[in-house]
Design a protein around this motif. Structure first.
Motif, PDB file in Angstrom:
ATOM      1  N   ASP A  28       0.878  -1.178   0.000  1.00  0.00           N
ATOM      2  CA  ASP A  28       0.000   0.000   0.000  1.00  0.00           C
ATOM      3  C   ASP A  28       0.911   1.221   0.000  1.00  0.00           C
ATOM      4  O   ASP A  28       1.771   1.354   0.879  1.00  0.00           O
ATOM      5  N   GLU A  73      -2.842   6.959  -0.902  1.00  0.00           N
ATOM      6  CA  GLU A  73      -4.295   6.973  -0.759  1.00  0.00           C
ATOM      7  C   GLU A  73      -4.948   7.159  -2.122  1.00  0.00           C
ATOM      8  O   GLU A  73      -4.547   8.004  -2.921  1.00  0.00           O
ATOM      9  N   GLY A  74      -5.939   6.303  -2.387  1.00  0.00           N
ATOM     10  CA  GLY A  74      -6.667   6.396  -3.645  1.00  0.00           C
ATOM     11  C   GLY A  74      -6.011   5.672  -4.801  1.00  0.00           C
ATOM     12  O   GLY A  74      -6.570   5.646  -5.903  1.00  0.00           O
ATOM     13  N   GLY A 104      -0.744  11.390  -5.940  1.00  0.00           N
ATOM     14  CA  GLY A 104      -0.046  11.577  -4.680  1.00  0.00           C
ATOM     15  C   GLY A 104       1.245  12.354  -4.817  1.00  0.00           C
ATOM     16  O   GLY A 104       1.955  12.559  -3.833  1.00  0.00           O
TER      17      GLY A 104
END
Length: 381
Positions: A275, A278-279, A342
């Protein structure tokens, strides 16, 4: 250019044979200059007929290690042996080793022929043997018709070959090359790399080259030792160094690479998922080193492993959306710098297989980057 091995030839890889005896053994070697540690507890084996490269940035210790092999420096701790003989206390001129310097150090008042003969004469060799050996070396480096010229009357590449011939004239077991191509322009340096490989293969002499040039090391060497701060970070073939780096440092030092930091969400059957923003979709790659679920890690993928498209490639697990920030045209390929939501900038390289009047993609275009699950590595921090 060195010949490719035929399908029936045995691949040269003595380091994979547990019974092979190294020509050079470096065991627990440390070198200190006062409080500064130039070489930090190195272990390394180099085998006969290898073309071995010590690669790293300035100050990493590669030249100090070479100077210890030559006998110009003495280890503070540890042991160096050449052909099963401990080199402790053995003077440089008593070792079956020759060294070729970046400056070539040719005698300007001597001809090419006399430069090559110099070491043989100092050893008191017979005149006929000297003449035969010099002619053999001239033929090897393809300089027969320049034998009577002085160094200033020949090109830089030819001077490099004279220095190589002089170094090989005494048939050393080991030839050390300290940035030997650094004084040549790029085109000549590339041509000379293949000449060096060909000469090394013909003579069977073990070559150890010191260089900071990644391309040079990857081109000429059978194996490469990547160094940093006096330590060896990885020793492997050029292909293994490039495709299977064992650390973020090695991945970043060799060639172009995209490095994406994140946290490991899963590890399964040799693959790890990260990960990272975000998104954005999680990214998956081959698990490497000591990874732990929930731990920090870095995903490394080479620009040429990526694909670029306008439509979302839903069939691929690894896919990232972004906008083209910059474009570089290098003739044979185009490089796209794509900025994700990001703020991460990812580089993608695409081969230009045909002549084009206009690009398929241009600045500020929205695109998708994608790659296979095996294209990249997840490396521990």
């Amino acid at each position: 250019m060195a010949e490719r091995p035929s399908p029936n030839q045995t691949v040269f890889a003595p380091w994979t044979d547990p019974d092979a005896v190294p020509l050079i053994r470096i065991e627990g070697v440390t070198k200190r200059f006062g409080d500064f540690t130039a070489i930090d507890n190195i272990d390394l084996n180099i085998y006969r007929r290898e073309f071995f490269a010590l690669l790293g940035p300035s100050g990493c210790g590669k030249t100090t290690l070479m100077r210890m092999l030559a006998g110009f420096e003495t280890p503070t701790e540890g042991r160096i042996s050449i052909d099963e003989q401990d080199m402790a206390g053995v003077a440089p001129n008593r070792r079956a080793v020759n060294m070729m310097f970046q400056s070539y150090a040719l005698f300007p008042h001597l001809s090419v022929w006399e430069n090559i003969a110099f070491g043989l004469r100092r050893d008191g060799a017979d005149k006929d043997k000297i003449a035969a050996r010099v002619e053999e070396m001239l033929k090897l480096v393809q300089l027969e018709r320049f034998a009577r010229r002085k160094p200033h009357q020949i090109s830089g590449g030819q001077r490099q070959r004279v220095a190589l011939a002089r170094s090989l004239a005494k048939a050393p077991k080991l030839l050390l090359l300290d940035e030997p191509l650094g004084a040549l322009d790029k085109k000549l340096r590339q041509d000379t790399q293949f000449e060096l490989m060909d000469i090394q293969e013909k003579t069977g002499t073990t070559f150890v080259i010191v260089t900071h040039d990644q391309e040079e090391a990857m081109t000429v060497a059978s194996r490469v030792a990547v160094m940093d701060n006096g330590r060896i970070m990885q020793v492997a073939t050029p292909a293994e160094i490039y495709e299977q780096p064992n650390s973020v440092y090695v991945a970043d030092f060799i060639g172009d690479v995209n490095l994406i930091e994140g946290r490991v969400s899963s590890i399964d059957e040799g693959r790890a998922t990260l990960d990272w923003a975000e998104g954005q979709h999680p990214i998956t790659g081959q698990a490497s080193g000591s990874l732990s679920k929930g731990g920090r890690a870095t995903f490394a993928v080479r620009p040429e492993k990526l694909y670029i498209s306008r439509e979302e490639p839903t069939e691929r697990t690894n896919r990232v959306w972004g906008k083209i920030l910059d474009i570089g045209y290098l003739g044979n390929l185009s490089t796209y710098h794509v900025e994700t939501t990001g703020g991460q900038v990812i580089k993608c390289e695409m081969i230009n297989v045909s002549r084009i009047d206009r690009r398929d993609y241009t600045w500020d275009d929205e695109v998708w980057l994608s790659w296979s699950d095996t294209a990249g590595l997840v490396l521990p921090e």
